[in-house]
Enzyme design. Structure first.
Site, PDB file in Angstrom:
ATOM      1  CE  LYS A 122      -3.457   8.792   2.427  1.00  0.00           C
ATOM      2  NZ  LYS A 122      -2.467   9.698   1.818  1.00  0.00           N
ATOM      3  NE  ARG A 172      -3.418  13.448   6.817  1.00  0.00           N
ATOM      4  CZ  ARG A 172      -4.215  13.295   5.757  1.00  0.00           C
ATOM      5  NH1 ARG A 172      -5.289  12.563   5.838  1.00  0.00           N
ATOM      6  NH2 ARG A 172      -3.904  13.872   4.614  1.00  0.00           N
ATOM      7  NE  ARG A 204      -5.656  14.936  -5.557  1.00  0.00           N
ATOM      8  CZ  ARG A 204      -5.431  14.411  -4.362  1.00  0.00           C
ATOM      9  NH1 ARG A 204      -5.343  13.115  -4.218  1.00  0.00           N
ATOM     10  NH2 ARG A 204      -5.234  15.194  -3.320  1.00  0.00           N
ATOM     11  NE  ARG A 263      -7.818  17.784  -2.098  1.00  0.00           N
ATOM     12  CZ  ARG A 263      -7.395  16.710  -1.430  1.00  0.00           C
ATOM     13  NH1 ARG A 263      -7.819  15.505  -1.783  1.00  0.00           N
ATOM     14  NH2 ARG A 263      -6.554  16.829  -0.424  1.00  0.00           N
ATOM     15  NE  ARG A 267      -2.357  17.962   0.980  1.00  0.00           N
ATOM     16  CZ  ARG A 267      -2.823  17.479  -0.177  1.00  0.00           C
ATOM     17  NH1 ARG A 267      -2.697  18.181  -1.284  1.00  0.00           N
ATOM     18  NH2 ARG A 267      -3.396  16.315  -0.224  1.00  0.00           N
TER      19      ARG A 267
HETATM   20  P1  AMP Z   1      -6.627  14.190   2.273  1.00  0.00           P
HETATM   21  O1  AMP Z   1      -7.780  14.261   1.335  1.00  0.00           O
HETATM   22  O2  AMP Z   1      -6.551  12.899   3.037  1.00  0.00           O
HETATM   23  O3  AMP Z   1      -5.311  14.577   1.622  1.00  0.00           O
HETATM   24  O4  AMP Z   1      -6.907  15.323   3.393  1.00  0.00           O
HETATM   25  C1  AMP Z   1      -7.023  16.680   3.052  1.00  0.00           C
HETATM   26  C2  AMP Z   1      -6.802  17.533   4.285  1.00  0.00           C
HETATM   27  O5  AMP Z   1      -7.804  17.213   5.259  1.00  0.00           O
HETATM   28  C3  AMP Z   1      -5.483  17.323   5.001  1.00  0.00           C
HETATM   29  O6  AMP Z   1      -4.418  18.082   4.442  1.00  0.00           O
HETATM   30  C4  AMP Z   1      -5.834  17.789   6.404  1.00  0.00           C
HETATM   31  O7  AMP Z   1      -5.912  19.205   6.473  1.00  0.00           O
HETATM   32  C5  AMP Z   1      -7.255  17.262   6.579  1.00  0.00           C
HETATM   33  N1  AMP Z   1      -7.268  15.886   7.134  1.00  0.00           N
HETATM   34  C6  AMP Z   1      -7.733  14.752   6.534  1.00  0.00           C
HETATM   35  N2  AMP Z   1      -7.612  13.702   7.345  1.00  0.00           N
HETATM   36  C7  AMP Z   1      -7.046  14.153   8.484  1.00  0.00           C
HETATM   37  C8  AMP Z   1      -6.640  13.541   9.693  1.00  0.00           C
HETATM   38  N3  AMP Z   1      -6.781  12.222   9.905  1.00  0.00           N
HETATM   39  N4  AMP Z   1      -6.073  14.332  10.639  1.00  0.00           N
HETATM   40  C9  AMP Z   1      -5.934  15.659  10.469  1.00  0.00           C
HETATM   41  N5  AMP Z   1      -6.268  16.300   9.341  1.00  0.00           N
HETATM   42  C10 AMP Z   1      -6.835  15.562   8.347  1.00  0.00           C
END
Ligand code: AMP
Length: 222
Positions: free
Chosen positions: A13, A96, A135, A168, A179
């Site tokens: 994404k 989400r 990554r 990360r 996740r």
């Molecule tokens: P990402 O970089 O999109 O994989 O997000 C990393 C982490 O941030 C996720 O595993 C969640 O803990 C948190 N996070 C990001 N976006 C959201 C969202 N829209 N709702 C809830 N948690 C989020």
């Protein structure tokens, strides 16, 4: 154009949103990047979000929506009497949950806007695990690399800004599994939510980023 990218962690994404936002002159809004920035700056929001993130859990909806509303409002704010310059964005990592999807609709309605497309990126779990565990991310500019598929020119250093690359905390294998499970449980149903609105299309994202990008572009009416 106002676009949402849906899909499990590791599906690409971030990379696709980046390419799309450049191509469409739209703003790339990544809730993950916004949260990581808050964590780095040790803000109150960052302190609240950190432990959810490190354990692969979703940050509560109210925290996320307040953050996103502020961001979108900033984009949509114009002097009264003028037409909103709310031209384009690519949302990456939000919504989400159903609560977030409905809240997003409400915010956009308030701003006189709506979504044009929802792109659902899809890939098998083994592909996602391989991508995520390899990554690496730049600490300074968030550019993405991969230890085998997208190596930086110099080990551990960002080609773009010279920043240090890191893994990360939530890209460690056990957290990745968590996740992916959270995605299946919380986010997958959103696909139906948007399918019913007839603005969704699904793309197989197992190929190279450029290939996925071509598929996305051929589905957008531009
Ligand atoms: P990402 O970089 O999109 O994989 O997000 C990393 C982490 O941030 C996720 O595993 C969640 O803990 C948190 N996070 C990001 N976006 C959201 C969202 N829209 N709702 C809830 N948690 C989020």
């Amino acid at each position: 154009m106002r676009i949402v990218l849906l899909g499990p962690p590791g599906v690409g994404k971030g990379t696709e949103a980046n390419m799309l936002s450049k191509k469409l002159s739209a703003v790339h809004i990544s809730t993950g990047d916004m949260l990581r920035q808050e964590v780095r700056e040790n803000t109150e929001l960052g302190r609240k979000a950190r432990s959810y993130m490190n354990h692969g859990k979703l940050v509560p909806d109210d925290i996320i929506m307040a953050m996103v509303k502020k961001r979108l409002k900033k984009m949509g704010t114009v002097p009264s009497g003028t037409v909103p310059n709310f031209s384009g964005f690519v949302l990456d990592g939000i919504p989400r949950t159903f609560v977030q999807a409905e809240a997003l609709d409400d915010i956009l309605k308030e701003l006189g806007a709506s979504l044009d497309f929802v792109i659902d990126l899809d890939a098998r779990e083994e592909v996602l695990i391989e991508r995520l565990s390899g990554r690496r991310v730049c600490k300074k500019c968030s550019a993405l690399y991969h230890i085998t598929n997208m190596k930086p020119k110099k080990d551990g250093i960002c080609d773009r800004c010279g920043g240090e690359l890191y893994q990360r905390e939530d890209d460690k294998v056990e957290t990745i599994r968590k996740r992916l499970k959270v995605y299946q449980e919380e986010t997958k149903d959103l696909i139906e939510f948007y399918r019913k609105k007839s603005i969704l299309f699904t793309i197989n994202a197992e190929g190279k980023p450029e290939e996925t990008f071509r598929k996305i572009m051929s589905n957008l009416n531009v």
